[in-house]
Design an enzyme around this catalytic site. Structure first.
Site, PDB file in Angstrom:
ATOM      1  N   TRP A 139       0.850  -1.195   0.000  1.00  0.00           N
ATOM      2  CA  TRP A 139       0.000   0.000   0.000  1.00  0.00           C
ATOM      3  C   TRP A 139       0.879   1.237   0.000  1.00  0.00           C
ATOM      4  CZ3 TRP A 139      -5.251   0.970  -0.019  1.00  0.00           C
ATOM      5  CH2 TRP A 139      -6.087  -0.156   0.015  1.00  0.00           C
ATOM      6  N   HIS A 179      -8.989  -3.416  12.522  1.00  0.00           N
ATOM      7  CA  HIS A 179      -8.333  -2.664  11.442  1.00  0.00           C
ATOM      8  C   HIS A 179      -9.101  -1.385  11.111  1.00  0.00           C
ATOM      9  CE1 HIS A 179      -6.145  -1.774   7.849  1.00  0.00           C
ATOM     10  NE2 HIS A 179      -7.078  -2.177   7.010  1.00  0.00           N
ATOM     11  N   HIS A 213      -3.755 -11.760   3.052  1.00  0.00           N
ATOM     12  CA  HIS A 213      -3.892 -11.451   4.470  1.00  0.00           C
ATOM     13  C   HIS A 213      -5.364 -11.366   4.876  1.00  0.00           C
ATOM     14  CE1 HIS A 213      -4.345  -7.496   2.552  1.00  0.00           C
ATOM     15  NE2 HIS A 213      -5.079  -7.160   3.613  1.00  0.00           N
ATOM     16  N   HIS A 254      -0.724  -6.054   6.457  1.00  0.00           N
ATOM     17  CA  HIS A 254      -1.652  -6.143   5.327  1.00  0.00           C
ATOM     18  C   HIS A 254      -0.893  -6.348   4.020  1.00  0.00           C
ATOM     19  CE1 HIS A 254      -5.058  -5.008   7.887  1.00  0.00           C
ATOM     20  NE2 HIS A 254      -4.121  -4.349   8.540  1.00  0.00           N
ATOM     21  N   HIS A 312     -16.068  -2.566   4.085  1.00  0.00           N
ATOM     22  CA  HIS A 312     -15.502  -3.163   5.302  1.00  0.00           C
ATOM     23  C   HIS A 312     -16.525  -3.134   6.437  1.00  0.00           C
ATOM     24  CE1 HIS A 312     -11.460  -2.669   3.463  1.00  0.00           C
ATOM     25  NE2 HIS A 312     -11.016  -3.493   4.399  1.00  0.00           N
ATOM     26  N   GLU A 346      -8.110 -11.026   1.916  1.00  0.00           N
ATOM     27  CA  GLU A 346      -7.761 -10.217   0.748  1.00  0.00           C
ATOM     28  C   GLU A 346      -6.479 -10.711   0.072  1.00  0.00           C
ATOM     29  OE1 GLU A 346      -9.718  -6.004   2.317  1.00  0.00           O
ATOM     30  OE2 GLU A 346      -7.642  -6.472   2.860  1.00  0.00           O
TER      31      GLU A 346
END
Length: 209
Positions: A18, A58, A52, A48, A160, A172
């Site tokens: 990310w 989160h 994962h 993440h 989410h 994911e």
């Protein structure tokens, strides 16, 4: 006996992360030549990274952390369905597919190509309304071959939250390009990291005839 199939993104020093998050790195801190007996490695990583799970903590300060999750969520019968013909996944799209009534884990093969070394700027959209639909179907775990169930630039994380509100947990970055639609046994166990918001997993499938 049918073999287990690995659907995990390998954790490598070139795996995408990310933007702004901690990248993955592995290196040897001590070699066998230095210690006289063993190689000893270390990793640095976001939780993440790669394939994962997201713990509710989160995206919710009052949510469960990884060590508080029931491991049975991540083991059991799963259905793989192909929704790659669309970039917007809604209840109507899911309604086009059927899976066994005893399936409580659903894995979505989307239009996003699996490329672990490239972080996508855009991903297919999962409408928050799918949460109520999946809940009515008895689904407890939703897996996707994308880095998130929400757009990468989302701050609200509507999907989410909708999934969590309906008791559905999140897996994911699975890799499904080589997986046919159908029923499988799934194992995708998180590490028991105390207080954590997520965990890398080794995700595997075995076909159910």
């Amino acid at each position: 006996m049918t073999n287990w199939i690995d659907i995990t993104q390998p954790l490598t020093n070139t795996i995408a992360h990310w933007p702004g998050d901690t990248p993955f790195s592995y290196n040897l801190t001590c070699t066998k030549e230095e210690t006289g007996s063993t190689n000893v490695g270390q990793i640095t990583t976001s939780l993440h990274m790669g394939t994962h799970i997201d713990a509710p903590f989160h995206f919710d300060n009052d949510g469960l952390t990884v060590d508080q999750l029931d491991v049975n969520i991540y083991i059991g019968k799963a259905a793989v369905i192909d929704v790659s013909h669309t970039d917007t996944i809604t209840p109507d799209i899911l309604q086009e597919h059927e899976w066994d009534k005893d399936v409580t884990r659903l894995l979505l093969k989307t239009s996003l190509p699996n490329d672990p070394e490239r972080f996508p700027k855009r991903i297919p959209e999962l409408a928050p309304e799918i949460a109520a639909f999946l809940h009515d179907k008895g689904i407890k775990l939703l897996g996707v071959d994308m880095p998130s169930v929400d757009p990468p630039d989302s701050k609200e994380l509507a999907t989410h939250h909708a999934l969590a509100d309906h008791g559905i947990f999140i897996l994911e970055n699975i890799m499904l390009d080589h997986i046919a639609d159908g029923n499988y046994q799934l194992i995708a166990l998180p590490l028991a990291i105390h207080g954590a918001d997520g965990s890398p997993v080794r995700a595997v499938l075995r076909k159910i005839d």
